[in-house]
Scaffold this motif. Structure first.
Motif, short mmCIF file in Angstrom:
data_model
loop_
_atom_site.label_atom_id
_atom_site.label_comp_id
_atom_site.label_asym_id
_atom_site.label_seq_id
_atom_site.Cartn_x
_atom_site.Cartn_y
_atom_site.Cartn_z
N VAL A 184 -0.41 1.28 -8.93
CA VAL A 184 -1.33 2.28 -8.40
C VAL A 184 -2.67 1.59 -8.19
CG1 VAL A 184 -2.46 4.50 -8.73
CG2 VAL A 184 -0.17 4.12 -9.67
N ASN A 185 -3.19 1.62 -6.95
CA ASN A 185 -4.46 0.99 -6.63
C ASN A 185 -5.52 2.05 -6.36
OD1 ASN A 185 -3.13 -1.47 -6.83
ND2 ASN A 185 -2.94 -1.76 -4.63
N ASP A 186 -6.54 2.06 -7.19
CA ASP A 186 -7.67 2.98 -7.04
C ASP A 186 -7.25 4.44 -6.99
OD1 ASP A 186 -9.62 0.94 -7.00
OD2 ASP A 186 -9.21 0.55 -4.89
N GLY A 187 -6.11 4.75 -7.55
CA GLY A 187 -5.65 6.14 -7.62
C GLY A 187 -5.21 6.72 -6.30
N THR A 188 -5.16 5.92 -5.24
CA THR A 188 -4.79 6.44 -3.92
C THR A 188 -3.63 5.70 -3.28
OG1 THR A 188 -6.43 5.00 -2.85
CG2 THR A 188 -7.16 7.22 -3.47
N GLU A 189 -3.46 4.44 -3.61
CA GLU A 189 -2.38 3.64 -3.04
C GLU A 189 -1.29 3.46 -4.09
OE1 GLU A 189 -2.02 2.37 0.00
OE2 GLU A 189 -3.96 2.97 0.82
N PHE A 190 -0.08 3.89 -3.75
CA PHE A 190 1.04 3.81 -4.67
C PHE A 190 2.12 2.90 -4.07
CE2 PHE A 190 -1.12 7.79 -5.23
CZ PHE A 190 -1.17 7.99 -6.60
N GLY A 191 2.72 2.10 -4.92
CA GLY A 191 3.74 1.19 -4.44
C GLY A 191 4.77 0.87 -5.49
N GLY A 192 5.91 0.40 -5.03
CA GLY A 192 6.98 0.02 -5.95
C GLY A 192 7.94 -0.93 -5.27
N SER A 193 8.61 -1.75 -6.06
CA SER A 193 9.59 -2.68 -5.50
C SER A 193 10.68 -2.95 -6.53
CB SER A 193 8.93 -4.00 -5.10
OG SER A 193 8.40 -4.67 -6.23
N ILE A 194 11.85 -3.28 -5.99
CA ILE A 194 13.00 -3.64 -6.83
C ILE A 194 13.55 -4.96 -6.30
CG2 ILE A 194 15.32 -3.03 -7.59
CD1 ILE A 194 14.57 -0.10 -7.25
N TYR A 195 13.77 -5.89 -7.20
CA TYR A 195 14.37 -7.18 -6.84
C TYR A 195 15.64 -7.38 -7.66
CZ TYR A 195 15.25 -12.21 -7.15
OH TYR A 195 15.85 -13.45 -7.16
N GLN A 196 16.68 -7.85 -7.00
CA GLN A 196 17.93 -8.14 -7.71
C GLN A 196 18.56 -9.41 -7.18
OE1 GLN A 196 20.94 -5.10 -7.69
NE2 GLN A 196 22.04 -6.03 -9.41
N LYS A 197 18.92 -10.29 -8.09
CA LYS A 197 19.68 -11.47 -7.74
C LYS A 197 21.14 -11.15 -7.96
CE LYS A 197 19.70 -16.48 -8.34
NZ LYS A 197 19.08 -17.64 -9.01
N VAL A 198 21.83 -10.79 -6.87
CA VAL A 198 23.20 -10.31 -6.95
C VAL A 198 24.13 -11.42 -7.42
CG1 VAL A 198 25.08 -9.19 -5.69
CG2 VAL A 198 22.70 -8.67 -5.11
N ALA A 209 5.97 2.16 -0.37
CA ALA A 209 4.52 2.34 -0.54
C ALA A 209 4.07 3.59 0.20
CB ALA A 209 3.76 1.12 -0.01
N TRP A 210 3.07 4.25 -0.35
CA TRP A 210 2.49 5.40 0.32
C TRP A 210 1.06 5.60 -0.14
CZ3 TRP A 210 5.73 5.75 -3.80
CH2 TRP A 210 5.33 6.54 -4.88
N THR A 211 0.31 6.39 0.65
CA THR A 211 -1.10 6.65 0.38
C THR A 211 -1.29 8.13 0.09
OG1 THR A 211 -1.74 4.87 1.89
CG2 THR A 211 -3.45 6.44 1.27
N ALA A 212 -2.05 8.42 -0.95
CA ALA A 212 -2.32 9.82 -1.31
C ALA A 212 -3.01 10.54 -0.16
CB ALA A 212 -3.19 9.88 -2.56
N GLY A 213 -2.58 11.78 0.10
CA GLY A 213 -3.17 12.55 1.19
C GLY A 213 -2.63 12.21 2.55
N SER A 214 -1.60 11.38 2.61
CA SER A 214 -1.01 10.98 3.89
C SER A 214 0.50 11.08 3.81
CB SER A 214 -1.42 9.55 4.24
OG SER A 214 -0.69 9.07 5.35
N ASN A 215 1.12 11.43 4.92
CA ASN A 215 2.58 11.50 4.98
C ASN A 215 3.20 10.18 5.44
OD1 ASN A 215 2.69 14.23 4.22
ND2 ASN A 215 2.27 14.89 6.33
N ASN A 216 2.36 9.16 5.59
CA ASN A 216 2.82 7.87 6.08
C ASN A 216 3.39 7.05 4.93
OD1 ASN A 216 3.29 5.61 7.62
ND2 ASN A 216 1.16 4.88 7.50
#
Length: 283
Positions: A184-198, A209-216
């Protein structure tokens, strides 16, 4: 557990699957070599196929292992000179102190930053300060880890305005073949990732990733497959229908070729797709 990574390296494995092996819209040539005296040279030249703009950089690095010193000098075609002096594991085991300066001869502009990091089992912290008499900005971060779990915090404080300008938080889990990262960056930018070595040949990654207050909402998946000891292919796609494909082949020891392409799936017939070519030479 061993020392956790720096804050900027949290989620790095997932980002590498998305970023390495591609070079859309660019033609690049990189040369790495090392002199008999131990000085490392890294020269990079690139040209943007859209604008035709060419750029280049040269970096030299010398390590004095006896005293724990590393001297690095950089120059680029924007005529910016950079010098970094670093000492590690000498004053205190696990402590690294570096002075990083830049100088632009054309304008006379100078800047500098004093950087320190300290690491040991379960904890990794860092702090850097701009060398600015009018009011430096202080940057700090810390990462703690226990049994695979990682938590980090990053902040910045503008001493001229007496204001905190950055508040970032990250939480994740790291195993031998699996990594989870959220931030979480500055309470407005949210992100996440998953990595797997199959398998030893297959790596996959998912990014959200998404931004608070936006549907993008931004979403992407990527994968890399090692065809053999000399060749690998990579592919990625995101919710904007941008499809990236990359192929890397070691032509001979020290000579690597990378071909890549970016396809706009929404406007396939309209064109505007991008190609990339890169050579990496190491001696």
């Amino acid at each position: 557990m061993a020392c956790p990574p720096a804050y900027c390296d949290l989620g790095k494995s997932a980002r590498d699957v998305f970023n390495k092996g591609y070079g859309f819209g660019m033609v690049k040539l990189e040369l790495k070599t090392k002199s008999s005296s131990g000085v490392e040279f890294n020269a990079l030249g690139s040209s943007n196929t859209d604008t035709g703009k060419a750029s280049g950089s040269l970096e030299t690095k010398y390590k004095d292992k006896c005293h724990g010193l590393t001297f690095t000098q950089k120059w680029n075609t924007d005529n910016t000179l950079g010098t970094e002096i670093c000492v590690e594991n000498k004053m205190v085991d696990g402590l690294k102190v570096a002075l990083d300066t830049t100088f632009v001869p054309n304008t006379g502009k100078k800047s500098g930053k004093l950087k320190t990091t300290y690491k040991r089992d379960y904890v990794h912290v860092g702090c850097s300060v701009d060398i600015d008499l009018s009011g430096p900005t202080v940057y700090g971060w810390a990462v703690v880890g226990y049994e695979g779990w990682l938590a980090g915090y990053q902040t910045a404080f503008d001493t001229a305005k007496y204001k905190v300008t950055q508040r970032n938080f990250a939480l994740g889990y790291k195993a031998e073949d699996f990594q989870l990262h959220t931030n979480v960056n500055d309470g407005t930018e949210f992100g996440g990732s998953i990595y797997q070595k199959v398998t030893n040949k297959v790596e996959t990654s998912v990014n959200l990733a998404w931004t608070a207050g936006s549907n993008n909402t931004r979403f992407g998946i990527a994968g890399r497959y090692q065809l053999d000891e000399k060749s690998s292919v990579a592919a990625k796609v995101n919710n904007a229908s941008l499809i990236g494909i990359g192929y890397t082949h070691t032509l001979r020891p020290g000579v690597k070729l990378t071909l890549s392409g970016l396809i706009d799936g929404k406007n396939f017939a309209a064109g505007g797709h991008k190609l990339g070519l890169a050579f990496e030479l190491e001696a």
